[in-house]
Motif scaffolding. Sequence first.
Motif, PDB file in Angstrom:
ATOM      1  N   ALA A  71       5.564  15.006  10.704  1.00 28.00           N
ATOM      2  CA  ALA A  71       4.245  14.402  10.895  1.00 28.00           C
ATOM      3  C   ALA A  71       4.353  12.923  11.233  1.00 28.00           C
ATOM      4  O   ALA A  71       4.960  12.163  10.469  1.00 28.00           O
ATOM      5  N   PRO A  72       3.782  12.487  12.353  1.00 29.97           N
ATOM      6  CA  PRO A  72       3.667  11.055  12.602  1.00 29.97           C
ATOM      7  C   PRO A  72       2.649  10.466  11.628  1.00 29.97           C
ATOM      8  O   PRO A  72       1.636  11.095  11.342  1.00 29.97           O
ATOM      9  N   MET A  73       2.933   9.278  11.136  1.00 31.94           N
ATOM     10  CA  MET A  73       2.060   8.663  10.131  1.00 31.94           C
ATOM     11  C   MET A  73       1.701   7.247  10.557  1.00 31.94           C
ATOM     12  O   MET A  73       2.410   6.621  11.355  1.00 31.94           O
ATOM     13  N   GLY A  74       0.618   6.755   9.995  1.00 32.31           N
ATOM     14  CA  GLY A  74       0.247   5.397  10.339  1.00 32.31           C
ATOM     15  C   GLY A  74      -0.780   4.814   9.391  1.00 32.31           C
ATOM     16  O   GLY A  74      -1.344   5.520   8.545  1.00 32.31           O
ATOM     17  N   TRP A  75      -0.995   3.533   9.562  1.00 33.01           N
ATOM     18  CA  TRP A  75      -2.012   2.790   8.813  1.00 33.01           C
ATOM     19  C   TRP A  75      -3.004   2.197   9.806  1.00 33.01           C
ATOM     20  O   TRP A  75      -2.619   1.617  10.820  1.00 33.01           O
ATOM     21  N   ARG A 110       9.730  12.196  -0.835  1.00 33.32           N
ATOM     22  CA  ARG A 110       8.564  12.144  -1.723  1.00 33.32           C
ATOM     23  C   ARG A 110       7.241  12.309  -0.986  1.00 33.32           C
ATOM     24  O   ARG A 110       6.179  12.235  -1.613  1.00 33.32           O
ATOM     25  N   ASN A 111       7.299  12.500   0.331  1.00 34.68           N
ATOM     26  CA  ASN A 111       6.071  12.607   1.140  1.00 34.68           C
ATOM     27  C   ASN A 111       5.181  11.382   0.951  1.00 34.68           C
ATOM     28  O   ASN A 111       3.958  11.503   0.770  1.00 34.68           O
ATOM     29  N   MET A 112       5.804  10.207   1.002  1.00 38.00           N
ATOM     30  CA  MET A 112       5.070   8.965   0.786  1.00 38.00           C
ATOM     31  C   MET A 112       5.184   8.057   1.994  1.00 38.00           C
ATOM     32  O   MET A 112       6.226   7.966   2.645  1.00 38.00           O
ATOM     33  N   LEU A 113       4.099   7.370   2.271  1.00 38.90           N
ATOM     34  CA  LEU A 113       4.039   6.362   3.317  1.00 38.90           C
ATOM     35  C   LEU A 113       3.702   5.040   2.651  1.00 38.90           C
ATOM     36  O   LEU A 113       2.903   4.999   1.712  1.00 38.90           O
ATOM     37  N   TYR A 114       4.306   3.952   3.151  1.00 38.46           N
ATOM     38  CA  TYR A 114       4.097   2.637   2.554  1.00 38.46           C
ATOM     39  C   TYR A 114       3.747   1.609   3.625  1.00 38.46           C
ATOM     40  O   TYR A 114       4.109   1.755   4.789  1.00 38.46           O
ATOM     41  N   LEU A 115       3.065   0.570   3.185  1.00 42.53           N
ATOM     42  CA  LEU A 115       2.837  -0.591   4.040  1.00 42.53           C
ATOM     43  C   LEU A 115       3.049  -1.838   3.192  1.00 42.53           C
ATOM     44  O   LEU A 115       2.244  -2.125   2.300  1.00 42.53           O
ATOM     45  N   GLN A 116       4.136  -2.532   3.443  1.00 47.68           N
ATOM     46  CA  GLN A 116       4.402  -3.807   2.780  1.00 47.68           C
ATOM     47  C   GLN A 116       3.742  -4.903   3.596  1.00 47.68           C
ATOM     48  O   GLN A 116       4.046  -5.070   4.778  1.00 47.68           O
ATOM     49  N   MET A 117       2.850  -5.641   2.963  1.00 47.47           N
ATOM     50  CA  MET A 117       2.095  -6.681   3.649  1.00 47.47           C
ATOM     51  C   MET A 117       2.431  -8.028   3.023  1.00 47.47           C
ATOM     52  O   MET A 117       2.155  -8.249   1.847  1.00 47.47           O
ATOM     53  N   ASN A 118       3.015  -8.904   3.802  1.00 51.15           N
ATOM     54  CA  ASN A 118       3.397 -10.245   3.353  1.00 51.15           C
ATOM     55  C   ASN A 118       2.615 -11.290   4.143  1.00 51.15           C
ATOM     56  O   ASN A 118       2.058 -11.007   5.195  1.00 51.15           O
ATOM     57  N   GLY A 129       5.994  -9.091  12.161  1.00 56.05           N
ATOM     58  CA  GLY A 129       6.718 -10.097  11.394  1.00 56.05           C
ATOM     59  C   GLY A 129       6.184 -10.310   9.985  1.00 56.05           C
ATOM     60  O   GLY A 129       6.826 -10.989   9.179  1.00 56.05           O
ATOM     61  N   ARG A 130       5.021  -9.740   9.680  1.00 60.90           N
ATOM     62  CA  ARG A 130       4.433  -9.899   8.342  1.00 60.90           C
ATOM     63  C   ARG A 130       4.334  -8.565   7.599  1.00 60.90           C
ATOM     64  O   ARG A 130       4.474  -8.537   6.376  1.00 60.90           O
ATOM     65  N   PHE A 131       4.061  -7.500   8.318  1.00 56.31           N
ATOM     66  CA  PHE A 131       3.896  -6.179   7.702  1.00 56.31           C
ATOM     67  C   PHE A 131       5.091  -5.299   8.051  1.00 56.31           C
ATOM     68  O   PHE A 131       5.689  -5.435   9.122  1.00 56.31           O
ATOM     69  N   ALA A 132       5.393  -4.364   7.149  1.00 54.96           N
ATOM     70  CA  ALA A 132       6.458  -3.400   7.402  1.00 54.96           C
ATOM     71  C   ALA A 132       6.021  -2.033   6.899  1.00 54.96           C
ATOM     72  O   ALA A 132       5.646  -1.884   5.730  1.00 54.96           O
ATOM     73  N   VAL A 133       6.078  -1.056   7.785  1.00 54.41           N
ATOM     74  CA  VAL A 133       5.728   0.321   7.432  1.00 54.41           C
ATOM     75  C   VAL A 133       7.014   1.094   7.173  1.00 54.41           C
ATOM     76  O   VAL A 133       8.026   0.890   7.849  1.00 54.41           O
ATOM     77  N   SER A 134       6.955   1.963   6.181  1.00 54.08           N
ATOM     78  CA  SER A 134       8.116   2.793   5.863  1.00 54.08           C
ATOM     79  C   SER A 134       7.636   4.117   5.300  1.00 54.08           C
ATOM     80  O   SER A 134       6.462   4.265   4.933  1.00 54.08           O
ATOM     81  N   ARG A 135       8.547   5.074   5.227  1.00 56.04           N
ATOM     82  CA  ARG A 135       8.196   6.380   4.680  1.00 56.04           C
ATOM     83  C   ARG A 135       9.371   6.929   3.888  1.00 56.04           C
ATOM     84  O   ARG A 135      10.523   6.670   4.201  1.00 56.04           O
ATOM     85  N   ASP A 136       9.015   7.707   2.873  1.00 53.66           N
ATOM     86  CA  ASP A 136      10.004   8.377   2.035  1.00 53.66           C
ATOM     87  C   ASP A 136       9.834   9.866   2.276  1.00 53.66           C
ATOM     88  O   ASP A 136       8.879  10.476   1.756  1.00 53.66           O
ATOM     89  N   TRP A 137      10.751  10.449   3.056  1.00 58.08           N
ATOM     90  CA  TRP A 137      10.627  11.858   3.422  1.00 58.08           C
ATOM     91  C   TRP A 137      10.765  12.771   2.205  1.00 58.08           C
ATOM     92  O   TRP A 137      10.177  13.834   2.176  1.00 58.08           O
ATOM     93  N   LEU A 193       0.838  -1.188   0.000  1.00 55.31           N
ATOM     94  CA  LEU A 193       0.000   0.000   0.000  1.00 55.31           C
ATOM     95  C   LEU A 193       0.876   1.243   0.000  1.00 55.31           C
ATOM     96  O   LEU A 193       1.947   1.258   0.601  1.00 55.31           O
ATOM     97  N   SER A 194       0.377   2.274  -0.662  1.00 57.01           N
ATOM     98  CA  SER A 194       1.064   3.563  -0.693  1.00 57.01           C
ATOM     99  C   SER A 194       0.108   4.654  -0.255  1.00 57.01           C
ATOM    100  O   SER A 194      -1.104   4.545  -0.459  1.00 57.01           O
ATOM    101  N   CYS A 195       0.666   5.697   0.312  1.00 57.05           N
ATOM    102  CA  CYS A 195      -0.122   6.869   0.712  1.00 57.05           C
ATOM    103  C   CYS A 195       0.662   8.121   0.354  1.00 57.05           C
ATOM    104  O   CYS A 195       1.793   8.297   0.808  1.00 57.05           O
ATOM    105  N   ALA A 196       0.061   8.955  -0.479  1.00 58.23           N
ATOM    106  CA  ALA A 196       0.668  10.229  -0.842  1.00 58.23           C
ATOM    107  C   ALA A 196       0.105  11.310   0.075  1.00 58.23           C
ATOM    108  O   ALA A 196      -1.118  11.492   0.148  1.00 58.23           O
ATOM    109  N   ALA A 197       0.990  12.009   0.762  1.00 54.84           N
ATOM    110  CA  ALA A 197       0.584  13.025   1.733  1.00 54.84           C
ATOM    111  C   ALA A 197       0.898  14.412   1.210  1.00 54.84           C
ATOM    112  O   ALA A 197       1.971  14.647   0.648  1.00 54.84           O
TER     113      ALA A 197
END
Length: 115
Positions: free
Chosen positions: A32-36, A75-83, A65-73, A20-24
Amino acid sequence: QVRLVESGGGLVQAGGSLRLSCAASGVNFKIAPMGWYRQAPGKQREMVAGISAGGITNYTDSVKGRFAVSRDWARNMLYLQMNSLKPEDTAVYYCHTYYYARNNWGQGTQVTVSS
């Protein structure tokens, strides 16, 4: 005005992966704290993963252990890798930030995991 736009949801089989991606916009992304969050039918919205301005992460137990959240400062993007997705991960997933002293939400993206 804060604007959060999610993308990347879809239908996947159990055991599969989605990102998942989120453009802020309208926020100082550097602070800004971010979350899913997610909301399944008939259930309350719950926090899935959060990431602070400094990059510290936290997760609800069911996704550790399955999901990983990350952010790209840059590009103002937030991600959620879900495995290793499970049918119980099926929900609408929302991007969130607490900014301007209030909760700000995206429109949500549907994730459906078939068994």
